[in-house]
Design an enzyme around this catalytic site. Structure first.
Site, PDB file in Angstrom:
ATOM      1  N   GLU A  93     -18.854 -45.157  -4.479  1.00  9.03           N
ATOM      2  CA  GLU A  93     -19.659 -43.978  -4.774  1.00  9.03           C
ATOM      3  C   GLU A  93     -19.456 -42.904  -3.717  1.00  9.03           C
ATOM      4  O   GLU A  93     -19.356 -43.205  -2.528  1.00  9.03           O
ATOM      5  CB  GLU A  93     -21.143 -44.352  -4.762  1.00  9.03           C
ATOM      6  N   CYS A 106     -21.564 -37.457   1.019  1.00  6.89           N
ATOM      7  CA  CYS A 106     -21.836 -38.782   1.575  1.00  6.89           C
ATOM      8  C   CYS A 106     -20.730 -39.698   1.059  1.00  6.89           C
ATOM      9  O   CYS A 106     -20.569 -39.850  -0.153  1.00  6.89           O
ATOM     10  CB  CYS A 106     -23.216 -39.234   1.092  1.00  6.89           C
ATOM     11  N   CYS A 113     -20.295 -54.478   0.799  1.00  7.08           N
ATOM     12  CA  CYS A 113     -20.674 -54.527   2.213  1.00  7.08           C
ATOM     13  C   CYS A 113     -21.080 -55.953   2.563  1.00  7.08           C
ATOM     14  O   CYS A 113     -21.684 -56.654   1.754  1.00  7.08           O
ATOM     15  CB  CYS A 113     -21.840 -53.577   2.469  1.00  7.08           C
ATOM     16  N   CYS A 117     -28.208 -56.312   4.449  1.00  7.43           N
ATOM     17  CA  CYS A 117     -29.542 -55.721   4.654  1.00  7.43           C
ATOM     18  C   CYS A 117     -30.385 -55.933   3.389  1.00  7.43           C
ATOM     19  O   CYS A 117     -29.916 -55.682   2.274  1.00  7.43           O
ATOM     20  CB  CYS A 117     -29.431 -54.234   4.985  1.00  7.43           C
ATOM     21  N   CYS A 120     -30.926 -53.046   0.635  1.00  7.09           N
ATOM     22  CA  CYS A 120     -29.783 -52.200   0.283  1.00  7.09           C
ATOM     23  C   CYS A 120     -29.001 -52.758  -0.907  1.00  7.09           C
ATOM     24  O   CYS A 120     -28.619 -53.930  -0.929  1.00  7.09           O
ATOM     25  CB  CYS A 120     -28.863 -52.059   1.491  1.00  7.09           C
ATOM     26  N   GLY A 163     -20.849 -49.502   2.495  1.00 10.88           N
ATOM     27  CA  GLY A 163     -20.062 -50.138   3.545  1.00 10.88           C
ATOM     28  C   GLY A 163     -20.555 -49.853   4.943  1.00 10.88           C
ATOM     29  O   GLY A 163     -21.398 -48.977   5.168  1.00 10.88           O
ATOM     30  N   ASN A 294     -36.012 -45.925  -1.061  1.00 14.19           N
ATOM     31  CA  ASN A 294     -35.674 -45.843  -2.482  1.00 14.19           C
ATOM     32  C   ASN A 294     -35.779 -47.257  -3.008  1.00 14.19           C
ATOM     33  O   ASN A 294     -34.941 -48.088  -2.674  1.00 14.19           O
ATOM     34  CB  ASN A 294     -34.218 -45.420  -2.670  1.00 14.19           C
ATOM     35  N   CYS A 337     -28.030 -45.824  -2.224  1.00 21.67           N
ATOM     36  CA  CYS A 337     -26.791 -46.548  -1.945  1.00 21.67           C
ATOM     37  C   CYS A 337     -26.452 -47.655  -2.926  1.00 21.67           C
ATOM     38  O   CYS A 337     -27.209 -48.590  -3.101  1.00 21.67           O
ATOM     39  CB  CYS A 337     -26.892 -47.182  -0.570  1.00 21.67           C
TER      40      CYS A 337
HETATM   41  N1  SAH Z   1     -23.825 -49.356   6.933  1.00 27.26           N
HETATM   42  C1  SAH Z   1     -24.196 -48.066   7.432  1.00 27.26           C
HETATM   43  C2  SAH Z   1     -24.009 -46.931   6.451  1.00 27.26           C
HETATM   44  C3  SAH Z   1     -24.416 -47.166   5.031  1.00 27.26           C
HETATM   45  S1  SAH Z   1     -26.155 -47.248   4.709  1.00 27.26           S
HETATM   46  C4  SAH Z   1     -25.609 -48.121   7.961  1.00 27.26           C
HETATM   47  O1  SAH Z   1     -26.239 -49.160   7.863  1.00 27.26           O
HETATM   48  O2  SAH Z   1     -26.067 -47.141   8.516  1.00 27.26           O
HETATM   49  C5  SAH Z   1     -26.705 -45.596   4.919  1.00 27.26           C
HETATM   50  C6  SAH Z   1     -28.214 -45.478   5.106  1.00 27.26           C
HETATM   51  O3  SAH Z   1     -28.907 -45.694   3.876  1.00 27.26           O
HETATM   52  C7  SAH Z   1     -28.710 -46.512   6.087  1.00 27.26           C
HETATM   53  O4  SAH Z   1     -29.647 -45.985   6.992  1.00 27.26           O
HETATM   54  C8  SAH Z   1     -29.326 -47.503   5.144  1.00 27.26           C
HETATM   55  O5  SAH Z   1     -30.173 -48.323   5.820  1.00 27.26           O
HETATM   56  C9  SAH Z   1     -29.955 -46.593   4.110  1.00 27.26           C
HETATM   57  N2  SAH Z   1     -30.400 -47.289   2.892  1.00 27.26           N
HETATM   58  C10 SAH Z   1     -29.899 -48.408   2.350  1.00 27.26           C
HETATM   59  N3  SAH Z   1     -30.654 -48.806   1.300  1.00 27.26           N
HETATM   60  C11 SAH Z   1     -31.651 -47.923   1.174  1.00 27.26           C
HETATM   61  C12 SAH Z   1     -32.761 -47.781   0.297  1.00 27.26           C
HETATM   62  N4  SAH Z   1     -32.999 -48.677  -0.675  1.00 27.26           N
HETATM   63  N5  SAH Z   1     -33.604 -46.742   0.479  1.00 27.26           N
HETATM   64  C13 SAH Z   1     -33.369 -45.822   1.467  1.00 27.26           C
HETATM   65  N6  SAH Z   1     -32.352 -45.896   2.321  1.00 27.26           N
HETATM   66  C14 SAH Z   1     -31.491 -46.931   2.194  1.00 27.26           C
END
Ligand code: SAH
Length: 347
Positions: A93, A106, A113, A117, A120, A163, A294, A337
């Site tokens: 994406e 972005c 990934c 987390c 995510c 990623g 989100n 994401c």
């Molecule tokens: N791996 C990197 C970059 C990708 S995630 C990182 O962890 O920073 C980019 C951002 O989006 C991160 O801060 C991540 O924690 C956030 N993100 C992931 N899932 C999300 C969600 N459901 N709601 C809001 N932000 C989210």
């Protein structure tokens, strides 16, 4: 014999290719401009090259960028999310956000990934593979080509898509150098933000390179217990190590580090958490970007009320930590994401 793909090539590499064919080096500038600035996807479009030369190039090379397989537009027209596919069928994406200060995109650095987390969507099925520098560049050039149709361009890049960029370090750096070149987008490093979940040794490595890019660290919790629960990487590099690496990055580069903090209702959004967070970050060249979560369909985390977000925000700002609340642009179109990708790949 399969044709060599020129997309992603540096100008010096291109000159070497051309010298093998006895083509003068200055042609490399023309060809690179066509590939990176003028949106050419075939040599036939390069009308300032002779027909013979175009044919010669066509026999040996191709220009393969990326293929658009889906697109979602927000109602207000400000956010567009693209699902882009590479030659092997892997897709990622890329999101375009039209801000009043310019066009920001972005971009993704990996297909899937491995970080795991809990909140995510990108990580649900693990890591498929790294993107090459050329593939990361393709995301940017693809969107830039589109914007050029209305005399616009990509102004800023946030590397916050699918990623973990610092787990694809060499390709990330190669991409950063490519996008900075005058023959590509000539983008200043200051217009680029890299976001990481806290791969500590590579934060130090990035600081050593001393490129004036902005570092964003995804913290999301103010103590080890909660952070390990949300982000398994905290078992490898704990919160104190992450914050120390962030401090070093700020000291070495003089650039303010942004800590991202997703707010999840009742889980990490109480005053106790705000206090822990401000103690952790005090006396550091840093600010905090608060992101009301989100909600991802697969996970049961709730977004806090506006009042709770405000309470957390006020606490930080009144205790010396500059905090902002992220302006939300994409949630209505599955821009969070990894969500569009999931809906397509049936995973
Ligand atoms: N791996 C990197 C970059 C990708 S995630 C990182 O962890 O920073 C980019 C951002 O989006 C991160 O801060 C991540 O924690 C956030 N993100 C992931 N899932 C999300 C969600 N459901 N709601 C809001 N932000 C989210």
């Amino acid at each position: 014999m399969s044709k060599k793909n020129l997309f992603g090539i540096t100008i010096d590499e291109l000159k070497v290719e051309l010298s093998k064919l006895n083509i003068p080096a200055f042609r490399a500038d023309q060809i690179a401009a066509w590939i990176y600035k003028r949106g050419a996807e075939s040599f036939d479009e390069m009308t300032d090259l002779s027909k013979n030369l175009r044919q010669q190039l066509n026999d040996l090379y191709t220009i393969r960028m990326v293929e658009l397989i889906d697109k979602l537009e927000s109602k207000d027209g400000l956010t567009t999310k693209f699902l882009l596919q590479f030659e092997d069928g892997a897709n990622v994406e890329t999101v375009l956000m039209r801000h009043n200060y310019g066009n920001s995109i972005c971009i993704s650095t990996q297909v899937g990934c491995a970080m795991g987390c809990k909140f995510c969507a990108s990580t649900l099925k693990g890591l498929q593979r790294n993107l090459t520098a050329a593939e990361i560049l393709a995301e940017v050039v693809f969107v830039n080509n589109l914007l050029q149709l209305s005399n616009q361009k990509v102004d800023t890049i946030v590397i916050m898509g699918i990623g973990e960029p610092l787990m694809n370090f060499d390709n990330l750096i190669q991409f950063l150098k490519l996008i900075h070149e005058p023959y590509t987008l000539n983008l200043s490093y200051r217009k680029i933000t890299v976001s990481t979940c806290g791969i500590v040794p590579n934060i130090y490595k990035l600081a050593e390179l001393n490129l004036p890019i902005t570092l964003s660290i995804s913290l999301h919790a103010p103590n080890n217990e909660l952070r390990s629960h949300l982000m398994p990487i905290n078992n490898n590099f704990n919160i104190n190590e992450v914050v120390a690496a962030g401090r070093d990055y700020g000291d070495t580069t003089g650039r303010r580090v942004t800590y991202e903090y997703i707010l999840i209702d009742e889980l990490n959004d109480t005053i106790k958490h705000a206090r822990q967070l401000s103690n952790l970050l005090k006396n550091q060249l840093a600010n905090v970007n608060l992101i009301p979560i989100n909600p991802v369909a697969e996970k049961d985390f709730r977004r806090p009320s506006k009042e709770r977000v405000k309470m957390f925000y006020d606490y930080l700002n009144s205790h010396g930590i500059g905090a902002t609340v992220r302006k939300e642009m994409g949630a209505a179109i599955n821009a969070a994401c990894g969500q569009l990708r999931i809906s397509h790949n049936n995973i």
